[in-house]
Design a protein around this motif. Structure first.
Motif, short mmCIF file in Angstrom:
data_model
loop_
_atom_site.label_atom_id
_atom_site.label_comp_id
_atom_site.label_asym_id
_atom_site.label_seq_id
_atom_site.Cartn_x
_atom_site.Cartn_y
_atom_site.Cartn_z
N SER A 114 41.32 58.54 47.64
CA SER A 114 40.64 59.02 48.84
C SER A 114 39.13 58.80 48.82
N SER A 115 38.52 58.80 47.66
CA SER A 115 37.07 58.59 47.58
C SER A 115 36.71 57.12 47.37
N GLY A 116 37.69 56.30 47.05
CA GLY A 116 37.43 54.89 46.77
C GLY A 116 36.92 54.64 45.36
N SER A 117 36.90 55.67 44.52
CA SER A 117 36.32 55.54 43.18
C SER A 117 37.17 54.68 42.25
N ILE A 118 38.49 54.71 42.43
CA ILE A 118 39.35 53.88 41.56
C ILE A 118 39.15 52.41 41.90
N ALA A 119 39.16 52.11 43.20
CA ALA A 119 38.93 50.72 43.63
C ALA A 119 37.56 50.23 43.17
N LYS A 120 36.56 51.09 43.24
CA LYS A 120 35.22 50.72 42.79
C LYS A 120 35.20 50.45 41.29
N ALA A 121 35.87 51.31 40.51
CA ALA A 121 35.88 51.17 39.05
C ALA A 121 36.55 49.88 38.61
N PHE A 122 37.53 49.41 39.37
CA PHE A 122 38.24 48.18 39.02
C PHE A 122 37.58 46.93 39.61
N GLY A 123 36.35 47.07 40.09
CA GLY A 123 35.62 45.89 40.55
C GLY A 123 35.49 45.79 42.05
N GLU A 124 35.32 46.92 42.71
CA GLU A 124 35.12 46.93 44.17
C GLU A 124 36.30 46.28 44.92
N ILE A 125 37.50 46.69 44.57
CA ILE A 125 38.71 46.16 45.23
C ILE A 125 38.64 46.49 46.72
N GLN A 126 38.80 45.48 47.55
CA GLN A 126 38.81 45.68 48.99
C GLN A 126 40.04 45.07 49.64
N LEU A 127 40.53 43.99 49.07
CA LEU A 127 41.68 43.30 49.63
C LEU A 127 42.98 43.84 49.06
N THR A 128 43.95 44.02 49.92
CA THR A 128 45.27 44.45 49.47
C THR A 128 46.29 43.42 49.90
N PRO A 129 47.32 43.23 49.09
CA PRO A 129 47.50 43.83 47.78
C PRO A 129 46.65 43.13 46.71
N THR A 130 46.18 43.91 45.77
CA THR A 130 45.53 43.41 44.56
C THR A 130 46.18 44.14 43.39
N SER A 131 46.57 43.38 42.39
CA SER A 131 47.21 43.96 41.21
C SER A 131 46.48 43.51 39.95
N ILE A 132 46.41 44.42 38.98
CA ILE A 132 45.73 44.15 37.72
C ILE A 132 46.68 44.50 36.59
N LEU A 133 46.96 43.51 35.74
CA LEU A 133 47.84 43.71 34.60
C LEU A 133 46.99 44.01 33.37
N ILE A 134 47.36 45.09 32.67
CA ILE A 134 46.60 45.59 31.52
C ILE A 134 47.52 45.60 30.30
N ASP A 135 47.01 45.14 29.16
CA ASP A 135 47.82 45.12 27.95
C ASP A 135 47.82 46.48 27.25
N LYS A 136 48.53 46.57 26.14
CA LYS A 136 48.70 47.84 25.42
C LYS A 136 47.39 48.40 24.88
N ARG A 137 46.40 47.54 24.68
CA ARG A 137 45.11 47.98 24.14
C ARG A 137 44.12 48.32 25.25
N GLY A 138 44.54 48.20 26.50
CA GLY A 138 43.66 48.53 27.62
C GLY A 138 42.83 47.36 28.12
N ASN A 139 43.17 46.14 27.69
CA ASN A 139 42.46 44.95 28.14
C ASN A 139 43.08 44.42 29.43
N ILE A 140 42.24 43.99 30.35
CA ILE A 140 42.75 43.36 31.58
C ILE A 140 43.20 41.95 31.23
N ILE A 141 44.47 41.67 31.52
CA ILE A 141 45.07 40.37 31.23
C ILE A 141 44.92 39.44 32.41
N LYS A 142 45.24 39.97 33.59
CA LYS A 142 45.30 39.11 34.79
C LYS A 142 45.05 39.96 36.02
N ARG A 143 44.37 39.35 36.99
CA ARG A 143 44.11 39.98 38.28
C ARG A 143 44.78 39.11 39.34
#
Length: 163
Positions: A114-143
């Motif tokens: 509701s505040s847009g803070s999650i989208a902002k934290a992941f790089g100012e996500i504005q377009l949908t759908p946008t998906s981000i795959l994260i590995d077991k160590r918390g690294n972003i693998i693919k956007r």
């Protein structure tokens, strides 16, 4: 002599590139979120799992088209340590999101940004759908912007579940 120097430089460049590719992946942001029933989670609490964070909206036709595939992916891999977090965009009316989730009985974590803070934290996500795959160590693998190639996504999930 010159060939040897050039070969050594080429090997060094390949080694640096391999190191950067393998070990210098961006970390997912450390954030907390709450699902529609009030349960709280965080990106830190999901370490040890392969996670797909999907930004979506009920008004997005592409999002609605991919949602059954996201569900099938979740159901296929969840028993192996995979998690899906669906983040409804700030402009999506909460009652629309709640109705959709209830009517489709989505089996994964759904949160309202509701505040847009999650989208902002992941790089100012504005377009949908946008998906981000994260590995077991918390690294972003693919956007993915737009619907992912699900065959490729499944291969990445399987590879990272084994890692």
């Amino acid at each position: 002599m010159k060939k040897g120097i050039f070969a050594a430089i080429a090997v060094a460049l390949v080694a640096v590139l391999a190191y950067v590719t393998l070990f210098n992946q961006p970390q997912a942001p450390a954030i907390q979120y709450t699902n529609l029933s009030g349960k709280t989670a965080s990106t830190d609490s999901l370490k040890g799992k392969v996670v797909l964070v999907n930004f979506w909206a009920t008004s997005c036709s592409g999002c609605m088209a991919e949602m059954p595939k996201l569900r099938a992916t979740h159901e296929k891999y969840a028993p192996q340590g995979y998690e899906t977090v669906a983040v409804a965009m700030s402009y999506d009316p909460p009652n629309y999101v709640q109705t959709y989730v209830k009517d489709t009985a989505l089996p994964f974590f759904v949160t309202l940004d509701s505040s847009g803070s999650i989208a902002k934290a992941f790089g100012e996500i504005q377009l949908t759908p946008t998906s981000i795959l994260i590995d077991k160590r918390g690294n972003i693998i693919k956007r993915y912007v737009g619907e992912p190639d699900f065959n490729e996504l499944h291969q990445l999930i399987e590879k990272n579940l084994k890692a």
